[in-house]
Design a protein around this motif. Sequence first.
Motif, PDB file in Angstrom:
ATOM      1  N   GLU A 233       6.023   4.437 -55.596  1.00  0.00           N
ATOM      2  CA  GLU A 233       5.749   4.424 -54.158  1.00  0.00           C
ATOM      3  C   GLU A 233       4.566   3.523 -53.859  1.00  0.00           C
ATOM      4  O   GLU A 233       4.548   2.799 -52.853  1.00  0.00           O
TER       5      GLU A 233
ATOM      6  N   GLY B  85       2.816 -10.317 -38.386  1.00  0.00           N
ATOM      7  CA  GLY B  85       3.762  -9.406 -39.014  1.00  0.00           C
ATOM      8  C   GLY B  85       3.539  -7.979 -38.576  1.00  0.00           C
ATOM      9  O   GLY B  85       4.469  -7.209 -38.333  1.00  0.00           O
TER      10      GLY B  85
ATOM     11  N   LEU C 137       3.729  -7.887 -44.815  1.00  0.00           N
ATOM     12  CA  LEU C 137       3.060  -7.918 -43.513  1.00  0.00           C
ATOM     13  C   LEU C 137       2.051  -9.053 -43.450  1.00  0.00           C
ATOM     14  O   LEU C 137       1.943  -9.762 -42.464  1.00  0.00           O
ATOM     15  N   VAL C 138       1.262  -9.184 -44.536  1.00  0.00           N
ATOM     16  CA  VAL C 138       0.158 -10.134 -44.495  1.00  0.00           C
ATOM     17  C   VAL C 138       0.675 -11.573 -44.456  1.00  0.00           C
ATOM     18  O   VAL C 138       0.159 -12.405 -43.719  1.00  0.00           O
ATOM     19  N   THR C 139       1.721 -11.869 -45.240  1.00  0.00           N
ATOM     20  CA  THR C 139       2.228 -13.241 -45.215  1.00  0.00           C
ATOM     21  C   THR C 139       3.253 -13.433 -44.117  1.00  0.00           C
ATOM     22  O   THR C 139       3.853 -14.499 -44.024  1.00  0.00           O
ATOM     23  N   CYS C 140       3.461 -12.421 -43.274  1.00  0.00           N
ATOM     24  CA  CYS C 140       4.389 -12.507 -42.159  1.00  0.00           C
ATOM     25  C   CYS C 140       5.826 -12.741 -42.628  1.00  0.00           C
ATOM     26  O   CYS C 140       6.643 -13.268 -41.890  1.00  0.00           O
TER      27      CYS C 140
ATOM     28  N   TYR D  33       7.643 -10.326 -43.157  1.00  0.00           N
ATOM     29  CA  TYR D  33       8.311  -9.151 -42.606  1.00  0.00           C
ATOM     30  C   TYR D  33       9.288  -9.548 -41.506  1.00  0.00           C
ATOM     31  O   TYR D  33      10.320  -8.923 -41.312  1.00  0.00           O
ATOM     32  N   VAL D  34       8.940 -10.627 -40.762  1.00  0.00           N
ATOM     33  CA  VAL D  34       9.796 -11.017 -39.641  1.00  0.00           C
ATOM     34  C   VAL D  34      10.954 -11.895 -40.073  1.00  0.00           C
ATOM     35  O   VAL D  34      11.852 -12.159 -39.294  1.00  0.00           O
ATOM     36  N   LEU D  35      10.927 -12.402 -41.320  1.00  0.00           N
ATOM     37  CA  LEU D  35      11.972 -13.330 -41.730  1.00  0.00           C
ATOM     38  C   LEU D  35      13.235 -12.588 -42.137  1.00  0.00           C
ATOM     39  O   LEU D  35      13.179 -11.432 -42.531  1.00  0.00           O
ATOM     40  N   GLU D  36      14.336 -13.299 -42.084  1.00  0.00           N
ATOM     41  CA  GLU D  36      15.599 -12.699 -42.518  1.00  0.00           C
ATOM     42  C   GLU D  36      15.617 -12.617 -44.043  1.00  0.00           C
ATOM     43  O   GLU D  36      14.866 -13.335 -44.707  1.00  0.00           O
ATOM     44  N   PRO D  37      16.450 -11.738 -44.628  1.00  0.00           N
ATOM     45  CA  PRO D  37      16.388 -11.516 -46.079  1.00  0.00           C
ATOM     46  C   PRO D  37      16.528 -12.775 -46.935  1.00  0.00           C
ATOM     47  O   PRO D  37      15.821 -12.938 -47.921  1.00  0.00           O
ATOM     48  N   TRP D  38      17.442 -13.674 -46.549  1.00  0.00           N
ATOM     49  CA  TRP D  38      17.593 -14.867 -47.383  1.00  0.00           C
ATOM     50  C   TRP D  38      16.359 -15.766 -47.290  1.00  0.00           C
ATOM     51  O   TRP D  38      15.935 -16.388 -48.266  1.00  0.00           O
TER      52      TRP D  38
ATOM     53  N   PHE E 179       8.895 -21.981 -41.714  1.00  0.00           N
ATOM     54  CA  PHE E 179      10.284 -21.545 -41.641  1.00  0.00           C
ATOM     55  C   PHE E 179      10.920 -21.913 -40.315  1.00  0.00           C
ATOM     56  O   PHE E 179      12.129 -22.134 -40.233  1.00  0.00           O
TER      57      PHE E 179
ATOM     58  N   GLY F 208      -0.243 -16.282 -42.063  1.00  0.00           N
ATOM     59  CA  GLY F 208       1.010 -15.735 -41.540  1.00  0.00           C
ATOM     60  C   GLY F 208       1.668 -16.677 -40.552  1.00  0.00           C
ATOM     61  O   GLY F 208       2.862 -16.955 -40.612  1.00  0.00           O
TER      62      GLY F 208
ATOM     63  N   ARG G  53      12.484 -13.265 -33.321  1.00  0.00           N
ATOM     64  CA  ARG G  53      12.636 -12.408 -34.494  1.00  0.00           C
ATOM     65  C   ARG G  53      12.133 -11.004 -34.239  1.00  0.00           C
ATOM     66  O   ARG G  53      12.587 -10.051 -34.878  1.00  0.00           O
TER      67      ARG G  53
ATOM     68  N   MET H  98      -2.543  -9.593 -37.183  1.00  0.00           N
ATOM     69  CA  MET H  98      -1.549 -10.413 -37.901  1.00  0.00           C
ATOM     70  C   MET H  98      -0.192 -10.318 -37.227  1.00  0.00           C
ATOM     71  O   MET H  98       0.220  -9.246 -36.814  1.00  0.00           O
TER      72      MET H  98
ATOM     73  N   TYR I  40      20.106 -10.408 -35.673  1.00  0.00           N
ATOM     74  CA  TYR I  40      18.663 -10.649 -35.660  1.00  0.00           C
ATOM     75  C   TYR I  40      18.138 -10.982 -34.270  1.00  0.00           C
ATOM     76  O   TYR I  40      17.486 -11.977 -34.068  1.00  0.00           O
TER      77      TYR I  40
ATOM     78  N   PHE J 196      11.221 -17.726 -49.782  1.00  0.00           N
ATOM     79  CA  PHE J 196       9.769 -17.738 -49.775  1.00  0.00           C
ATOM     80  C   PHE J 196       9.223 -17.112 -51.039  1.00  0.00           C
ATOM     81  O   PHE J 196       8.302 -17.656 -51.674  1.00  0.00           O
TER      82      PHE J 196
ATOM     83  N   TRP K 273       4.518   0.284 -51.459  1.00  0.00           N
ATOM     84  CA  TRP K 273       3.561   0.098 -50.376  1.00  0.00           C
ATOM     85  C   TRP K 273       2.847  -1.242 -50.502  1.00  0.00           C
ATOM     86  O   TRP K 273       2.627  -1.944 -49.513  1.00  0.00           O
TER      87      TRP K 273
ATOM     88  N   TYR L  33       5.084  -3.929 -49.333  1.00  0.00           N
ATOM     89  CA  TYR L  33       5.132  -3.905 -47.873  1.00  0.00           C
ATOM     90  C   TYR L  33       3.913  -4.592 -47.283  1.00  0.00           C
ATOM     91  O   TYR L  33       4.001  -5.366 -46.326  1.00  0.00           O
ATOM     92  N   GLN L  34       2.726  -4.346 -47.877  1.00  0.00           N
ATOM     93  CA  GLN L  34       1.514  -4.998 -47.384  1.00  0.00           C
ATOM     94  C   GLN L  34       1.623  -6.521 -47.551  1.00  0.00           C
ATOM     95  O   GLN L  34       1.239  -7.285 -46.671  1.00  0.00           O
TER      96      GLN L  34
END
Lengths: 554, 80
Positions: B8, A472, B19-22, B24-29, A79, A72, A124, A470, A151, B34, B12, B15-16
């Motif tokens: 569903e 995230g 989270l695991v590859t992080c 989740y924090v990046l912007e959509p583009w 990025f 992660g 972020r 993690m 953001y 990625f 899920w 979503y996992q």
Amino acid sequence: MATSTADKVSNGNIHRHNQNINTFKSDAYVRSGFSNHCNKHNGKANGGLDKRPFKESFDQAPLYVAVLTYVGFGVVTLFGYFRDFLRACGLEKCHLAQEREEQKDFVPLYQDFENFYTRNLYMRVRDNWNRPICSLPGPQFDLVERVSDDYNWTFRNTGKTIKNVINMGSYNYLGFAENNANFLTTVADTTRQYGVGVCSTRQEMGNLDIHNELEDLVAKFLGVEDSMTFGMGFATNSMNIPALVGKGCLILSDELNHTSLVLGARLSGSTIRVFKHNNIQSLEKLLRDAVVHGQPRTHRPWKKILILVEGIYSMEGSVVRLPEIVALKKKYKAYLYLDEAHSIGAVGQTGRGVTEYFGLDPSDIDVMMGTFTKSFGAAGGYIAGKKELVDFLRTHSHSSVYATSMSPPVTKQILRVLKCIMGQDGTTMGIQRVRQLAENIRYFRQRLQEMGFIIYGNEDSPVVPLLLYMPGKVGAFAREMLKKNIGVVVVGFPATPITESRARFCLSAAHTRGMLDKVLSTLDDLGDYLSLKYSRHSKSTQDRTLRRNSVVNH
Amino acid sequence: MDVKGLKEYLAWLYYQYLLVTCSYVLEPWEQSIFNTVLFTMVTMVVYTAYVFIPIHTRLALEFFSGLFGGQHESTVAFMS
């Protein structure tokens, strides 16, 4: 040496100083036959080290968790480089401070690369910190609702407030952060009499009579000769350690000490050596080396050796091994400085801190320091000990000479809380709160361990770190909890090691069983939804797979 | 309604993965970039495996069986 606390009549004071209990480790007493004599006549004391099981746990997560955490961080770093490149090229707008065009040839003013982590990861997820609070930080509070359009570079308030969020992050251990008008009459009267500002330092014109009253009461509460109070807790550490030690002295400081202790130690100019967290063998090795070899080049003996420890470490929830450290300090003739910021009022049977928790004599600890921010609902700090020490600090400490003294309403609040805990106001409310806190701690920790989370720290510590690992999940956890109306504090790198990000819960005596149950059931659901239940010791590992498919509905 | 439960569950799982590859924090583009890069790499690995592993295993088996089988025949011929 014998203290007459056995005949204290205060309500709920079952505190017994037991000098005898210090003899269990020290050879000198055994040789002279002193310990045998005492055991026959007095027996084992309440709270002796061998009677109380010292249960601390720092479970390790499975290996795949550490690997995925690094993955992660790797993705975010890649990025980060990519976005920095876009910003440098000019393809993307840069929100950070930049130099003007005319100054581009000068020596660079902003060290860009060092803020890499802040710019690229913290920004972020930054909406989980510095949330504005618009009410009392009691067991429930109100938050200002804010959103970000770009953001998290800028925020704007929507104008609404989120009401009655359960507070699991404030250091409100005994619940004295309250605004009940009945309890605060003395504080209001003091404000009417003295005003709010003191407008001077302690040495010049800022020494009020209520300051002296407070210091006498703090000394009586802790069972020491004298004490001195300061306006700010951080400044108590950072300004007083330089007054106590200087060049030619040695400071042995725990690995995970708070920044105020580290800053005070560095400001003093002494040699600093760090021992592994709560590790007695490491400390003993350092002490031996110090006594045997002396100062680095000249081999002269050290002028003073000072051991810096904390009562409860706020990031780990671990309690210091005080009896062993006291035995070591007596053997090697060193001095002990105990910072009870989080443990005063929160541990011990009557709330008198880790000395009472272990059943030790307060005169064994050379410098007892603590803060009023956590359990007392006020601000400021104190240093307590022998009268000579406190008299010395009154003249030589930077904080007493130059810093403004404590504000009158704050002083009165601490006085009222101390009287409540000691039972001098005629009620049993103080001791009830201490007991309620202990019960809340036991219940909360036991339920979390049953559910299968990895919790750090001692069983009796009010600080409960729940490991997330993690990066995230750190942001996701805080946001999901806020959606469910629970406010938590999450911590990541650099306050913790890089693989061990955590959520830190601070329990309070003001939390009711209903609030704790709500938090626990939310944690249960969220633990399944985010798959946070890493513990290998829980009983519920079998039915975890069955429950995973019931997705949380928002 | 098994389709809904399956959808569903897949959501899920996604979503996992975020989270695991992080991501989740990046912007959509950034998430799209990625995902594209990762998907391309995984596809290439799968394609290479599909094309080359059967051929390589067949050749390896032939090589080793030729080695041992040929030895056996020669000893039999010597004996008789």
